[in-house]
Design an enzyme around this catalytic site. Sequence first.
Site, PDB file in Angstrom:
ATOM      1  N   ASP A   1      10.160   2.444  -0.102  1.00 25.91           N
ATOM      2  CA  ASP A   1      10.893   3.402   0.727  1.00 25.91           C
ATOM      3  C   ASP A   1      11.511   2.708   1.943  1.00 25.91           C
ATOM      4  O   ASP A   1      11.226   3.048   3.098  1.00 25.91           O
ATOM      5  CB  ASP A   1       9.985   4.544   1.191  1.00 25.91           C
TER       6      ASP A   1
ATOM      7  N   GLU B   1      13.284  13.848  -4.826  1.00 27.13           N
ATOM      8  CA  GLU B   1      12.753  13.562  -3.493  1.00 27.13           C
ATOM      9  C   GLU B   1      13.571  12.448  -2.871  1.00 27.13           C
ATOM     10  O   GLU B   1      14.568  11.997  -3.435  1.00 27.13           O
ATOM     11  CB  GLU B   1      11.274  13.159  -3.585  1.00 27.13           C
TER      12      GLU B   1
END
Length: 373
Positions: free
Chosen positions: A54, A232
């Site tokens: 991420d 997401e």
Amino acid sequence: MWQNAISILCFLLYAVSAIPTAPTPSASAGIDTHSFSKTTEYPLPNLGNVAAHDPNIIQYDGYFYLFKGGVHIPIHKSRTLDGPWEEVGTVLDEASVIDKQNRTRPWAPTTVEWENRFYCFYAISESGSRDSAIGVASSDSPEGGNWTDHGAVVNTGKGDLSDVYPYTVSNAIDGAFIKDQKTGEPRLLYGSYWHGIFSVPLAEHLLSIKTPKKPDATNLAYVPTAKTKPIEGSFMTYKAPYYYLWFSHGKCCQFNVHNFPPMGDEYSIRVGRSKNVTGPFVDKDGRETLQGGGTIVYGSNHGVVYAPGGVGVLSGTGSEADVLYFHYLNTSIGFAQGDARLGWNYLHYVDGWPKAIEGYVHANGSDAQNFRN
């Protein structure tokens, strides 16, 4: 002359070493390699040469700053996207002030510069749980050592205002940021699985929702017909006249190497676009992202790149190209979350739709005109 020859040789050696390689037979023994896509539809990534899950990258004062999930949110900086990356501290000095699980290891940071100050949105959660929060910290510098943790902006599951819609149906992780080009209003994007991705207006100081008890929320992406709703990691960019809603779709991690999900069910990077910051967003086929739409811009490829996601985009200026960056699993390295690597590609826009392109050019975009369609 000899100096030129040596320089060329060094560059060629670097170029060869910078190409991801497929797993050797010994490395892949017992691994379900049949689930690895060997497509060449997407280019191999340019290597960031750093482990990152991420990732979030900003540019400031001649450096790239990399923020990533981990203990207290590690910060690295580099002159170029391929490194070397120098660790320059953490966003948090200790556990988050948010009283929820995994307080020492925030997820999915997104840092922005706003009115001469830096704001890092981060997530506190655990796998499979909706008891989550998006917190924010601020600093006058993107490096470590001077950040103030302001706590939760949004709670879901439990916590202040978690009983207010849309927090009652969503999961407060994967925060992202966009400014409305028409009004200048800052907006927070967030969401994972459950009811998908939402956008809510922020207060001007970015430390809270604009109207906390009655947030003017917009659902941006959702998969209404699926039993599980695997979207997401949203990110939004603006390139006139469109806003681009980026997100990750599929299974991100915790893979069983003897039984991977069916090919295509792992992470891929998708996009929809709209002329309005609140949508509706549609994909290249005209399908709304609220109905499960999303054009795949980058997916597993070459039998090497697996489950790319955690997407971000650096917007180019002038002659500079936009940069798509992400984490991915290299099938020759491993499949644990800590094995995720930073990768990136330049983007070319065809009829207003982004396409990841092949090739390594300097991160200042000096050779970005040499696109391959």
